[in-house]
Design an enzyme around this catalytic site. Structure first.
Site, mmCIF file in Angstrom:
data_model
loop_
_atom_site.group_PDB
_atom_site.id
_atom_site.type_symbol
_atom_site.label_atom_id
_atom_site.label_comp_id
_atom_site.label_asym_id
_atom_site.label_seq_id
_atom_site.Cartn_x
_atom_site.Cartn_y
_atom_site.Cartn_z
ATOM 1 N N ARG A 121 0.810 -1.241 0.000
ATOM 2 C CA ARG A 121 0.000 0.000 0.000
ATOM 3 C C ARG A 121 0.831 1.273 0.000
ATOM 4 O O ARG A 121 0.359 2.332 0.410
ATOM 5 C CB ARG A 121 -0.992 0.027 1.157
ATOM 6 C CG ARG A 121 -1.993 -1.142 1.096
ATOM 7 C CD ARG A 121 -3.208 -0.919 1.955
ATOM 8 N NE ARG A 121 -3.997 -2.137 1.999
ATOM 9 C CZ ARG A 121 -3.859 -3.075 2.933
ATOM 10 N NH1 ARG A 121 -2.989 -2.907 3.908
ATOM 11 N NH2 ARG A 121 -4.598 -4.159 2.890
ATOM 12 N N LYS A 143 3.032 10.983 -11.629
ATOM 13 C CA LYS A 143 2.155 10.069 -12.369
ATOM 14 C C LYS A 143 2.879 8.746 -12.558
ATOM 15 O O LYS A 143 4.007 8.707 -13.044
ATOM 16 C CB LYS A 143 1.790 10.657 -13.735
ATOM 17 C CG LYS A 143 0.714 11.717 -13.666
ATOM 18 C CD LYS A 143 0.155 11.991 -15.053
ATOM 19 C CE LYS A 143 -0.934 13.047 -15.005
ATOM 20 N NZ LYS A 143 -1.463 13.342 -16.356
ATOM 21 N N GLU A 185 8.729 16.775 -25.736
ATOM 22 C CA GLU A 185 8.164 17.262 -24.470
ATOM 23 C C GLU A 185 8.775 18.617 -24.087
ATOM 24 O O GLU A 185 8.109 19.450 -23.484
ATOM 25 C CB GLU A 185 8.373 16.226 -23.353
ATOM 26 C CG GLU A 185 7.716 14.866 -23.593
ATOM 27 C CD GLU A 185 6.198 14.837 -23.353
ATOM 28 O OE1 GLU A 185 5.614 15.871 -22.979
ATOM 29 O OE2 GLU A 185 5.591 13.767 -23.582
ATOM 30 N N LYS A 227 7.133 22.198 -15.498
ATOM 31 C CA LYS A 227 6.305 21.085 -15.029
ATOM 32 C C LYS A 227 6.046 21.214 -13.531
ATOM 33 O O LYS A 227 4.915 21.013 -13.063
ATOM 34 C CB LYS A 227 6.996 19.750 -15.317
ATOM 35 C CG LYS A 227 6.201 18.567 -14.781
ATOM 36 C CD LYS A 227 5.971 17.506 -15.782
ATOM 37 C CE LYS A 227 4.991 16.468 -15.276
ATOM 38 N NZ LYS A 227 5.074 15.209 -16.005
ATOM 39 N N GLU A 237 -4.446 16.754 -11.328
ATOM 40 C CA GLU A 237 -5.098 17.029 -12.598
ATOM 41 C C GLU A 237 -6.589 17.281 -12.454
ATOM 42 O O GLU A 237 -7.413 16.683 -13.140
ATOM 43 C CB GLU A 237 -4.809 15.894 -13.604
ATOM 44 C CG GLU A 237 -5.052 16.344 -15.036
ATOM 45 C CD GLU A 237 -4.388 15.443 -16.071
ATOM 46 O OE1 GLU A 237 -3.259 15.012 -15.857
ATOM 47 O OE2 GLU A 237 -5.033 15.181 -17.083
ATOM 48 N N ARG A 241 -3.467 21.076 -14.831
ATOM 49 C CA ARG A 241 -2.453 20.094 -15.214
ATOM 50 C C ARG A 241 -2.732 19.429 -16.550
ATOM 51 O O ARG A 241 -1.815 18.965 -17.235
ATOM 52 C CB ARG A 241 -2.317 19.028 -14.105
ATOM 53 C CG ARG A 241 -1.207 18.049 -14.375
ATOM 54 C CD ARG A 241 -0.831 17.214 -13.164
ATOM 55 N NE ARG A 241 0.192 16.243 -13.542
ATOM 56 C CZ ARG A 241 0.916 15.536 -12.689
ATOM 57 N NH1 ARG A 241 0.739 15.682 -11.401
ATOM 58 N NH2 ARG A 241 1.827 14.688 -13.121
ATOM 59 N N ASN A 245 -0.912 17.772 -21.332
ATOM 60 C CA ASN A 245 -1.241 16.725 -22.291
ATOM 61 C C ASN A 245 -1.392 17.241 -23.713
ATOM 62 O O ASN A 245 -1.951 16.549 -24.564
ATOM 63 C CB ASN A 245 -2.521 16.004 -21.866
ATOM 64 C CG ASN A 245 -2.277 15.098 -20.678
ATOM 65 O OD1 ASN A 245 -1.322 14.328 -20.661
ATOM 66 N ND2 ASN A 245 -3.116 15.215 -19.670
ATOM 67 N N HIS A 248 -1.181 14.900 -26.610
ATOM 68 C CA HIS A 248 -1.172 13.541 -26.084
ATOM 69 C C HIS A 248 -2.411 12.739 -26.456
ATOM 70 O O HIS A 248 -2.362 11.521 -26.502
ATOM 71 C CB HIS A 248 -1.003 13.553 -24.562
ATOM 72 C CG HIS A 248 0.420 13.820 -24.129
ATOM 73 N ND1 HIS A 248 1.107 14.965 -24.475
ATOM 74 C CD2 HIS A 248 1.298 13.078 -23.398
ATOM 75 C CE1 HIS A 248 2.331 14.922 -23.946
ATOM 76 N NE2 HIS A 248 2.473 13.792 -23.298
ATOM 77 N N HIS A 252 -1.544 9.458 -27.990
ATOM 78 C CA HIS A 252 -1.869 8.145 -27.426
ATOM 79 C C HIS A 252 -2.589 7.271 -28.450
ATOM 80 O O HIS A 252 -2.372 6.062 -28.507
ATOM 81 C CB HIS A 252 -2.749 8.296 -26.180
ATOM 82 C CG HIS A 252 -1.986 8.749 -24.969
ATOM 83 N ND1 HIS A 252 -2.605 9.222 -23.844
ATOM 84 C CD2 HIS A 252 -0.657 8.801 -24.719
ATOM 85 C CE1 HIS A 252 -1.682 9.547 -22.956
ATOM 86 N NE2 HIS A 252 -0.499 9.313 -23.453
ATOM 87 N N HIS A 265 6.900 7.333 -27.492
ATOM 88 C CA HIS A 265 5.906 8.248 -26.938
ATOM 89 C C HIS A 265 6.138 9.680 -27.438
ATOM 90 O O HIS A 265 5.220 10.363 -27.914
ATOM 91 C CB HIS A 265 5.962 8.189 -25.411
ATOM 92 C CG HIS A 265 5.086 9.199 -24.727
ATOM 93 N ND1 HIS A 265 3.709 9.137 -24.763
ATOM 94 C CD2 HIS A 265 5.398 10.308 -24.003
ATOM 95 C CE1 HIS A 265 3.205 10.154 -24.087
ATOM 96 N NE2 HIS A 265 4.207 10.886 -23.614
#
Lengths: 362, 362
Positions: A121, A143, A185, A227, A237, A241, A245, A248, A252, A265
């Protein structure tokens, strides 16, 4: 010789952490101040291990350091490979006071981070990114996650590292294609928040592509600062935030269509940002001149300017429908009001979107 | 007819949430105030679905409700089964504004909760526990996760629900063995924090075993209140919360040895608590009379009083070595200073521990 070029802080209250940027840090910089217990598990891959593992171990003097080496590649960013980390942690009896250290690119960082978020956890972790893309983007912000056959990064968690250690010397062994992917990026930060940085990038693109240390240090620092600012304002987000993206959603879809790992990517994001700029013009925000400036800069970084062979607009629509930004079925996109000024919208016209897709499919 | 017997709050600041306890709530109680978006995914299993699924759906009027039915049993508390939830969420295009509702016992709650913790890096969820054990324990407090072949609950997250809805009527369909398993956790609260509650349990054990609604409502309420108090003081188990694991270190070893699902969790905890009481006497804390009182009460709940056939003290030592409470290799146990007063220690004598193990193996 160890040389710290820059240092900054991601400001998240009690979860704040430092980003240390420099040269010669691997093998010399002491990371033990960020290790709670006596155990460290370094997670890396079979490409990075031969190059940097021994030096990385030397950053944890006096600790019990175990290692798990994953196969290299985005296609291994799945549960089965993640489970290799859990196996190693349990076989070596790592307790919840262990610290996981990610040594590698974005895939290693995302997986090691997700393992840290979920082992017993949650245990602490440290990012040691060795690719430009992970240094300027994925190692900062917390993330973490893995892919699902139906969508990228669909299973994951927010889990902030204790520290990020960036040794720009590792970029010397990076294939040119991955340097370009990282630059996608870097350019993104200019496009979404920092128009002057775009000017700097236009002047320094050749130095960056030839891995000039001063230029790289500046680009990494400015990217991480951007960032960190965004993440500090919106850790999970809820709003702002999402502008990180840019490109993206299209990207994606391209990555999923091409099969994970066939397009990098950053390459997919490069094309995706061109598409976002194009749609922004059609939506009446960006000028055609600014679109040209964005497209040229992305092109100079040697990033692809068209969707993959055989990908149709139907493919795009189907794959974009599962994007995490979507709410109650509406497609949400990050677009540009101007260079350096991004916004999130669920209102883009379907006709304009179709026109953009048509312009980028082959 | 819908009848709310009790209501309490788990006080965790902005993550606070209500626990509603009553009869006739499934099919009648409106849960939509705790649903953020328009989508709900009910996660249940093939035993519970035929009994309560239709009524559970009726708790979400006006929402789009999808369902995923898992195979029933602790042995399915693994990644493969968890992935069925992700498959369903992605196939039905659930966004990050979806709400996951767990309808079932502890396994369903832990898995649905972990899916909620990690789907798109976290979505809200609601607990609708249908077993006594999950009503008094696992549905409250935000612990979620799955098992690993090398240890129970080794992969998971802390993720608090939006609300917990407890309909005591569901206990009417519960097999007696599972009622006993739930009573183990009820007794636990008395042992660790609430000596007067032990007295109440001694007087009401027959009523509880015969599923008397008033007695059950009181036992559930008092258990949830105890758990809520402890969790409010120590959400992520930095200290106090560990006392909730009385009997669990021995118990997890038993469960792992027996093979997940062959011993119910509560059964293993029942034996484990007897072992903890025994060790507490050997450590010079608890009186033999108090041990007898604890053992008698656990026995009256029809819980097993010996380790499984064939399990040796070596098995115990090996399996307890991977317990999550351990720090830097030292075994940590929850013991009793007195009835109603638990503490955590890494100092228990090895000889005393061996004597306790010998007393409980066959």
């Amino acid at each position: 010789m160890q040389k710290v070029l820059r240092e900054l802080t991601v400001d998240l209250g009690e979860r704040s952490y430092p980003i240390v940027i420099g040269q010669g840090l691997l093998g010399a910089f002491d990371l033990t101040p960020w290790v709670v217990g006596s155990q460290v598990m370094i997670v890396t891959n079979d490409t990075v291990a031969p190059l940097y593992l021994e030096n990385a171990k030397a950053c944890f003097p006096g600790k019990t350091v175990d290692v798990v080496v994953l196969p290299d590649g985005e296609k291994y960013k799945d549960w089965q490979t993640l489970n290799l980390i859990f196996d190693a942690l349990l076989e070596k009896r790592h307790t919840r006071k262990t610290t996981i250290a990610a040594l590698g690119g974005g895939v290693v960082g995302d997986m090691a981070g997700f393992a840290a978020a979920t082992y017993q956890r949650g245990v602490p972790f440290i990012q040691i990114p060795t690719t430009l893309l992970s240094q300027v983007d994925s190692s900062v912000g917390g993330k973490t996650g893995i892919n699902h056959p139906l969508g990228k990064n669909m299973v994951g968690a927010f889990h902030q590292p204790q520290a990020v250690l960036i040794d720009a010397d590792t970029l010397g062994t990076l294939p040119p294609r991955e340097v370009s992917a990282g630059l996608a990026e870097v350019i993104k930060y200019g496009l979404i928040r920092d128009e002057p940085f775009l000017g700097w990038l236009e002047q320094n693109m050749d130095a960056l592509l030839s891995l000039d240390a001063t230029a790289l240090g500046e680009a990494i620092h400015r990217s991480c600062q951007c960032k960190a600012d965004v993440v500090a304002q919106d850790e999970k987000e809820g709003g702002l935030r999402a502008i990180l993206n840019l490109g993206h959603t299209f990207g994606h879809a391209i990555e999923t269509f091409a099969g994970y790992g066939n397009w990098l990517h950053g390459e997919a994001v490069g094309t995706g940002m061109m598409m976002a700029a194009d749609l922004s013009v059609r939506e009446g925000n960006l000028t055609p001149e600014d679109r040209a400036r964005a497209v040229n800069l992305i092109g100079r970084a040697s990033l692809p300017s068209m969707a993959p062979e055989g990908m149709t607009s139907e493919d795009f629509m189907a794959l974009m429908a599962v994007d995490k930004k979507n709410v109650d079925g509406a497609l949400r996109l990050v677009l540009l009001r101007a260079l350096g000024d991004a916004y999130v919208t669920a209102e883009a016209s379907v006709d304009n979107l179709q026109a953009t897709l048509q312009a980028f499919i082959r």
